[in-house]
Each structure stands twice: as C-alpha cells, then as structure tokens.
Write a protein that holds these residues in place. Sequence first.
Motif, mmCIF file in Angstrom:
data_model
loop_
_atom_site.group_PDB
_atom_site.id
_atom_site.type_symbol
_atom_site.label_atom_id
_atom_site.label_comp_id
_atom_site.label_asym_id
_atom_site.label_seq_id
_atom_site.Cartn_x
_atom_site.Cartn_y
_atom_site.Cartn_z
ATOM 1 N N GLU A 186 0.828 -1.199 0.000
ATOM 2 C CA GLU A 186 0.000 0.000 0.000
ATOM 3 C C GLU A 186 0.865 1.252 0.000
ATOM 4 N N SER A 187 0.277 2.350 -0.410
ATOM 5 C CA SER A 187 0.972 3.641 -0.351
ATOM 6 C C SER A 187 1.302 3.977 1.092
ATOM 7 N N GLY A 188 2.411 4.686 1.272
ATOM 8 C CA GLY A 188 2.877 5.000 2.621
ATOM 9 C C GLY A 188 1.919 5.901 3.381
ATOM 10 N N ASP A 189 1.896 5.748 4.676
ATOM 11 C CA ASP A 189 1.075 6.576 5.556
ATOM 12 C C ASP A 189 1.770 7.911 5.796
ATOM 13 N N THR A 190 1.081 8.992 5.559
ATOM 14 C CA THR A 190 1.673 10.319 5.766
ATOM 15 C C THR A 190 1.086 11.015 6.993
ATOM 16 N N ALA A 191 0.351 10.283 7.793
ATOM 17 C CA ALA A 191 -0.282 10.885 8.967
ATOM 18 C C ALA A 191 0.731 11.051 10.099
ATOM 19 N N GLY A 192 0.343 11.796 11.110
ATOM 20 C CA GLY A 192 1.166 11.898 12.304
ATOM 21 C C GLY A 192 2.120 13.080 12.332
ATOM 22 N N LEU A 193 2.100 13.919 11.325
ATOM 23 C CA LEU A 193 2.990 15.077 11.323
ATOM 24 C C LEU A 193 2.358 16.216 12.118
ATOM 25 N N GLU A 194 3.187 16.897 12.890
ATOM 26 C CA GLU A 194 2.710 18.043 13.654
ATOM 27 C C GLU A 194 2.528 19.250 12.723
ATOM 28 N N SER A 195 1.616 20.152 13.088
ATOM 29 C CA SER A 195 1.495 21.397 12.344
ATOM 30 C C SER A 195 2.683 22.289 12.678
ATOM 31 N N LYS A 196 3.029 23.199 11.796
ATOM 32 C CA LYS A 196 4.192 24.067 11.997
ATOM 33 C C LYS A 196 3.954 25.020 13.165
ATOM 34 N N VAL A 197 4.898 25.031 14.087
ATOM 35 C CA VAL A 197 4.813 25.933 15.234
ATOM 36 C C VAL A 197 5.100 27.366 14.797
ATOM 37 N N PHE A 198 5.978 27.519 13.796
ATOM 38 C CA PHE A 198 6.360 28.840 13.306
ATOM 39 C C PHE A 198 5.956 28.947 11.829
ATOM 40 N N PRO A 199 4.756 29.416 11.528
ATOM 41 C CA PRO A 199 4.236 29.408 10.155
ATOM 42 C C PRO A 199 5.040 30.241 9.163
ATOM 43 N N ASN A 200 5.753 31.266 9.639
ATOM 44 C CA ASN A 200 6.534 32.100 8.717
ATOM 45 C C ASN A 200 7.961 31.589 8.496
ATOM 46 N N VAL A 201 8.311 30.483 9.133
ATOM 47 C CA VAL A 201 9.647 29.902 8.979
ATOM 48 C C VAL A 201 9.517 28.633 8.136
ATOM 49 N N ASP A 202 10.239 28.604 7.028
ATOM 50 C CA ASP A 202 10.118 27.474 6.105
ATOM 51 C C ASP A 202 10.770 26.199 6.630
ATOM 52 N N GLY A 203 11.709 26.323 7.560
ATOM 53 C CA GLY A 203 12.326 25.120 8.101
ATOM 54 C C GLY A 203 13.611 25.429 8.831
ATOM 55 N N ILE A 204 14.142 24.393 9.496
ATOM 56 C CA ILE A 204 15.462 24.447 10.114
ATOM 57 C C ILE A 204 16.362 23.541 9.278
ATOM 58 N N LYS A 205 17.505 24.043 8.863
ATOM 59 C CA LYS A 205 18.422 23.274 8.031
ATOM 60 C C LYS A 205 19.735 23.041 8.770
ATOM 61 N N PHE A 206 20.213 21.819 8.689
ATOM 62 C CA PHE A 206 21.399 21.381 9.407
ATOM 63 C C PHE A 206 22.500 21.081 8.392
ATOM 64 N N LEU A 207 23.540 21.901 8.376
ATOM 65 C CA LEU A 207 24.551 21.822 7.322
ATOM 66 C C LEU A 207 25.772 21.007 7.759
ATOM 67 N N SER A 208 25.589 19.720 7.950
ATOM 68 C CA SER A 208 26.710 18.855 8.304
ATOM 69 C C SER A 208 27.722 18.814 7.160
ATOM 70 N N HIS A 209 29.006 18.658 7.525
ATOM 71 C CA HIS A 209 30.060 18.597 6.510
ATOM 72 C C HIS A 209 31.255 17.851 7.087
ATOM 73 N N THR A 210 32.281 17.644 6.278
ATOM 74 C CA THR A 210 33.450 16.867 6.709
ATOM 75 C C THR A 210 34.697 17.738 6.856
ATOM 76 N N GLY A 211 34.521 19.042 6.930
ATOM 77 C CA GLY A 211 35.663 19.952 6.990
ATOM 78 C C GLY A 211 35.839 20.590 8.346
ATOM 79 N N GLY A 212 36.682 21.644 8.355
ATOM 80 C CA GLY A 212 36.893 22.432 9.556
ATOM 81 C C GLY A 212 38.191 22.166 10.273
ATOM 82 N N CYS A 213 38.821 21.015 10.005
ATOM 83 C CA CYS A 213 40.103 20.708 10.633
ATOM 84 C C CYS A 213 40.828 19.687 9.756
ATOM 85 N N GLY A 214 42.139 19.479 10.041
ATOM 86 C CA GLY A 214 42.920 18.660 9.128
ATOM 87 C C GLY A 214 43.121 19.423 7.833
#
Length: 551
Positions: A186-214
């Motif tokens: 069957e098609s996947g269930d998309t239920a269970g998501l919370e409504s956005k607490v901050f409607p004017n904010v499109d999202g939080i983005k996490f910019l993981s990377h492999t740099g910064g040292c070495g």
Amino acid sequence: MRKTILKIHPKDNVLVALVDLPAGELISHDTGTVTTIDPIQAKHKLAINDIEVGDSIYMYGVLVGKAQARIPAGGLLTTANVVHAANSNLTESKQTSGWQQPDVSAWQNRTFKGYHRADGSVGTANYWLVIPMVFCENRNIEVLQESLLRPLGYGRKKVYETKAQQLINKVKSGGSIEEVLYTEIESGDTAGLESKVFPNVDGIKFLSHTGGCGGIRQDAETLCGLLAGYITHPNVAGATVLSLGCQNAQVSILQREIEKRSPGFSKPLYILDQQTIGKESDMIEQALRQTLAGLIQANQVSRQPAPLSKITIGLECGGSDGFSGISANPAIGYTSDLLVALGGSVILAEFPELCGVEQNLIDRCVEEEDANRFVHLVRTYAQRAEEVGSGFDMNPSPGNIKDGLITDAIKSAGAAKKGGTSPVVNVLDYPEKVTKPGLNLLCTPGNDVESTTAEVGSGANIVLFTTGLGTPTGNPITPVVKIATNTNLYNKMSDIMDLNTGTIIEGEETIEEAGSRILDYVIQVASGEVEVSAVRHGQDDFIPWKRGVSL
C-alpha cells in the motif's frame, strides 16, 4: 512539421540529430544534403562533409574537437574518431557596449513576495540554520535535528518507512523472496505530522560537513567564507553555530567573513563552544533554548512585495545530454538576459565547463581587470588538473558521452549558453559574494552539488538547474528549479522535474518563449506560491569545495 536535424551555427561542420535517424536517410540542411552512413541516435552528431584525420570539428561556431580517424559525410561522431580540442589562444578583451537587451516591458512592474532583510537583500525563503564549525560536531547536529524537526512540524513524510514496515512484516510472517519482491504494497502513511509551530519559517536546516580541521589552513578559511555566505544569505533568518573549540576553522575567522559580507550584521546568531561549556548535555540544552529563541524572532518576518531586481539566479547543469545546449541551457540563458535587463543578478559557474568558450566571455567582460582575473583562474584551474594527471578533457561523464557530449568542448559550448548574452560585470573566486547586478562569473567545479552549494553561498536565492538525464540535486536554503531538456525525461521522472523545455526540440516553442515562461515560474517560486520538487523531497545537498582538483 518537426525538424529532424539542427545545424546550430553557420560555421559548424556537424549536424545534431533531433530524432533517431536510420542509415541511408537523406538529410537536407541549409547548404545541401547528406545521407547518413550510420544509424544516428537522437542527440548525437553527424558530419556534413568528409572530415579527414586532424581536421577541426566545429559546433556552436567554436572548435570542439579534432578528428583522429576519417569521418565520411553522414558518419557518426564518436569517442573513437573524435578527440577533445579547444581554442587556447586567449587574447585581451574586445568588449563593446552593443548588448541588445531583450524587451522586458511585460515584467517591468512585476514584483515577488519575499523576506526583506536589514542589509537590503530579499529572501525567497525563510530558514534557520544549525551549523557545525568542524566535523567533530556532526553528531551534536544530528541530535538537535532529531530533537527539533518533527515536534516543530518540519519532519519528512514517512512514506517509505511505512512501505518498508509492510515488507518487514511480510518477512516476519515467513514470506518468500518472491513475495517480498513482487507482492503489491500500500501507499505510505503520511499521517502523524505536527502542524508548523512557526508558520513564517520554512524550516530548520542542518549543514553537516566533513571539513573544519585537518587538511590545510586555507581549506578552513574557505569553509568559513562559505558558511558566512549561508549565514548572511537573504534566505536565512539566523543561525546556531556549534564549535568544538580547537579546530582550524575558528569562530573568529567565521565572524570576520560574516562582517566582510554583511557589515553591521544584525541577524540573531548563537555560537556555542563545546570545550568551553563542558558537558554535551549542557551544550545541547543551550542550543535548543537559543534555537527556539531565534525561531521566535524569525517568525516575526513575513513576505512582502519586492522588485525583481532583488532576485539572484544561480545557473547550473547536471546530467547533461546532447539536447542541453539547444533547449534548456539557451532557454535559461534568455531568462538570465531578462533578469539582467530588469536589474537582477545572475551567476554562471562551473569553470571546467567553459572550456573553449573562454574568449567569448573575456570579450564580454566590462572591466579589463575582470577579464584578466578570469583568464588567471581558468588557467590555474586547468594547470592543477593537469598536474595530477587529469584535465578538462576528462570532464564529460559516462552519461554525458552516452547521450552525445563526447568532448568537454562540446559539453562546454552548450553549458555556456546558460549565461545568455549580457556583459560580464564581475569575476569572483570561490566563495566570494555577488555584489553587482548583472552577469557574474564564479569559479567552481563542474560537480553539480559543489557548484550549486557555491552559487548559493555567493548569494543565489533561486537556482535554475538543467538536466537531460535526470538528477535530484537540491540545496538546503535555496529552491532549485529542475528543468528537463527533453520531454521523455520530463515524463519519465516527473516526480523530480519542474519544467520541460523539450517543447523547443519538438518545435512547439521558441527559446525566447521558453525563457519567458521560466521567468514567470521563477517569480512564482520566489513568492512561495510554488514548491519545487527538490524542496518537496527534502533534497538538501551541501558539499563544500576544498579547492582540490574537482571537475
């Protein structure tokens, strides 16, 4: 009636097949006829006249190869009979002021709805960033991501997790290999998501990377410049930064790069140093508190009308095919010219994919200083590639070659069409920021994600990405519009494609009509009225370039 072949430029001695051509097909072109010797697949090239060993091969009016075996008139061009060749005799700029601007009267009074920032820039989105200064902090980034996304309403839909659970249940109940492979689920269930607490904010983005040292210290400094480009980006409301404390990419370098890009920087910025704070639990708690405080501030900004001159478009191509240079690329080139005429900014990058067309870009530089810098950057890049046993000639991927781009110069001549015809107002080295309206050249690799990451770091708040083979590439903070070069691809991969320019190949639309249609779509995306496929799928690709040899 649909055309079957195309001669791109009067100087060309090859034709492009627009449809599959059988051997023995009589083809008419502008100066005569030719009969195909070989079957010619759509997107591939055939010789107009006999081409002898050592003869030059021209497409788009420029040198793109040399014959290494005789190619009879009507014969197919392949990697067996053609090798890469490009004009390397670059001369000083011959720039003139005769650019013919397109008619922009239809857009002259148009606006888009964007997020206005204190520095005068305008975002097409409103994100909060969480950034590690060094790879040692990636685990803490993951902890914050798991803690915040779903409770704040930014979690992804669990479509595939639900499908996987159905198959796992099948295995637990003793299902056979055949049942697991072929039983309908069957098609996947998309239920269970919370409504956005901050409607004017499109999202939080996490910019993981492999740099910064070495590595080398210059890598850390360049990374700080790129991260500063994202923090100061108009699509970003503020950021939480996690530092270990002892890494090469010091917070002081980041702060200096932020000030360079945005003097008087005033966005909320929270910086946490783990070696100063101590316990991981204390650091995570502080990060959670400060990020939520920042989101409260970010949510106070809403979309307001802004002139189209506040749009900066990054131009990118990936998974290119033999139609890229005659449909999607020239179409967004026309879009670029329209935006430049409206006072906006455009970024043309991917320097390995400008091989053979450098003189045209040199001649378009407004300032001699920019022309000289462009030559220096290109030659240095090429030299470094050769020093490690590679070269720009090794740029085409197996997919490119399979679909008709058999030399780097052929690929480059088509790729450069993304930049339209407007003057070059500035030449930037990675990861410098765009500061001038008009066409900007930015030194990046041809690698899709590295280049897109760089364009956004330099200020692109929309990216136009053309593809002939299909690629899901996106970006964490900037909408990436996927444009198919051919209708077959658009239909086959409709879930990741946004626009189709196969209409140009089929004769249903001109390049100018397609370019105008794309600008209208850009305005909708910039206003938040359309969600592009890469955003919908959460395609948040982020790869900093370490300035090593990457083609």
